[in-house]
Every structure is written in structure tokens, then in C-alpha cells.
Write a protein that holds these residues in place. Structure first.
Motif, short mmCIF file in Angstrom:
data_model
loop_
_atom_site.label_atom_id
_atom_site.label_comp_id
_atom_site.label_asym_id
_atom_site.label_seq_id
_atom_site.Cartn_x
_atom_site.Cartn_y
_atom_site.Cartn_z
N LYS A 287 0.83 -1.21 0.00
CA LYS A 287 0.00 0.00 0.00
C LYS A 287 0.86 1.26 0.00
CE LYS A 287 -3.93 -2.31 2.08
NZ LYS A 287 -3.44 -3.65 1.91
N CYS A 288 2.03 1.20 0.64
CA CYS A 288 2.96 2.32 0.62
C CYS A 288 3.47 2.56 -0.80
CB CYS A 288 4.15 2.05 1.55
SG CYS A 288 3.72 1.77 3.27
N CYS A 289 3.79 1.49 -1.48
CA CYS A 289 4.30 1.56 -2.84
C CYS A 289 3.22 2.01 -3.82
CB CYS A 289 4.85 0.19 -3.24
SG CYS A 289 5.51 0.10 -4.91
N LEU A 290 2.00 1.56 -3.62
CA LEU A 290 0.92 1.81 -4.57
C LEU A 290 0.22 3.16 -4.37
CD1 LEU A 290 -0.61 -1.76 -4.74
CD2 LEU A 290 0.80 -0.60 -6.47
N LEU A 291 0.54 3.86 -3.31
CA LEU A 291 -0.09 5.16 -3.08
C LEU A 291 0.14 6.09 -4.27
CD1 LEU A 291 -1.53 7.31 -1.37
CD2 LEU A 291 0.66 7.72 -0.21
N VAL A 292 1.36 6.23 -4.73
CA VAL A 292 1.65 7.13 -5.84
C VAL A 292 0.96 6.66 -7.12
CG1 VAL A 292 3.82 6.07 -6.60
CG2 VAL A 292 3.40 8.51 -7.00
N TRP A 293 0.87 5.36 -7.32
CA TRP A 293 0.20 4.82 -8.51
C TRP A 293 -1.27 5.26 -8.53
CZ3 TRP A 293 -3.80 1.20 -8.66
CH2 TRP A 293 -4.13 0.71 -9.93
N LYS A 294 -1.92 5.13 -7.38
CA LYS A 294 -3.32 5.52 -7.26
C LYS A 294 -3.47 7.03 -7.50
CE LYS A 294 -7.66 5.52 -6.03
NZ LYS A 294 -8.63 5.34 -7.07
#
Length: 156
Positions: free
Chosen positions: A109-116
């Protein structure tokens, strides 16, 4: 000779310590911000989309853990020059692959925050309300279980 994991870790630290296009960007045409209230990570993304349907420039700013900030730098660098469609088609799993080291579901979720945030910024012209999004509800959308693990609402 370093193993593959060591190389990735050095790559992650390089992006954290010397991030690509970090800071305010005055010429943005699209922008969005998001946060993960469970860990405190925050990301703001500014994009300048050109008349040819490409990401001409991308910038980010934020605060949080090494994973969230390094992944923001990696994605911002990766999307510049891409078409809007290419960025829209870039999946959560591709984001995790771009980051490198394997992450637990909670750390994904830390990694995917910017993707979202980038996915939402593509649909958020500057001048519209650019509200910070609370990812405890947002990750139920496009991620919808594609990366596994508990939802943000299930974590305490």
C-alpha cells in the motif's frame, strides 16, 4: 558481487535520497493528492499533459516512508513521455515490479499510493477541486484485490 536484492535496495535508496522531479511544479495541467491515514504517507502529483496526449512533465511531493517516497520518484520518472493511455494501462502489479523488492501486503500500500494518485491525477485538471484523497476508501476501487492482502479498512 551484490545479489539482486542488494541492487534493488540500493536502487530504492537512490530514489529516496535523490528523488526525480520532487518539489512544487507551477505549470501543471492536472494534479491530485492522496494519503494513507494508517501509516501517514502523503503524496501530491502534478502533471503537465501536452496536446499530443502525453505526459510532458511529472512532479511529486510528499512525506512518508522510504517505500512511498522512492516509489513516487520511480513512477514519476517512468511516466514522463508516455501517452495518457499507456499511463492508464500501467497496472498495480507493474508498479510493484517497477519498485523491485518484494513487499508484504501492508507495505504494498505504501508503494501503490503514488500509482493511485497518478491514476486519479490524469482525470483531475488543475482548477477543479484537488482534494486530498483518503486511501482507506480509495484502494477499494481500481486495486480491488488485485494485489491481495487486507484492505486498508481491515488494518488496525
Amino acid at each position: 558481487m551484490p545479489n539482486e536484492q542488494d541492487i534493488y535496495e540500493e536502487h530504492v535508496l537512490d530514489h529516496y535520497e535523490d528523488p526525480y522531479h520532487r518539489g512544487p511544479f507551477e505549470s501543471a495541467t492536472h494534479a491530485h493528492a492522496g494519503k494513507n491515514p494508517l501509516c501517514g504517507d502523503k503524496i501530491h502529483v502534478d502533471l503537465r499533459l501536452d496536446e499530443n496526449g502525453r505526459v510532458a512533465e511529472a512532479w511529486f511531493d510528499g512525506e512518508g516512508c522510504v517505500i512511498s517516497q522512492a516509489s513516487a520518484s520511480m513512477l514519476i520518472e517512468a511516466i514522463e513521455g508516455k501517452t495518457i493511455e499507456e499511463v492508464k494501462e500501467f497496472s498495480a502489479n507493474e508498479m510493484l515490479d517497477l519498485f523491485g523488492p518484494k513487499l508484504t501486503p501492508n507495505r504494498q500500500k505504501c508503494c501503490l499510493l503514488v500509482w493511485k494518485v497518478v491514476q486519479t491525477a490524469l482525470h483531475s485538471p488543475v482548477g477543479d477541486e484537488c482534494e486530498e484523497e483518503d486511501l482507506s476508501s480509495a484502494l477499494g476501487g481500481p486495486l480491488g484485490g488485485s494485489v491481495g492482502g487486507p484492505s486498508l479498512g481491515e488494518e488496525q
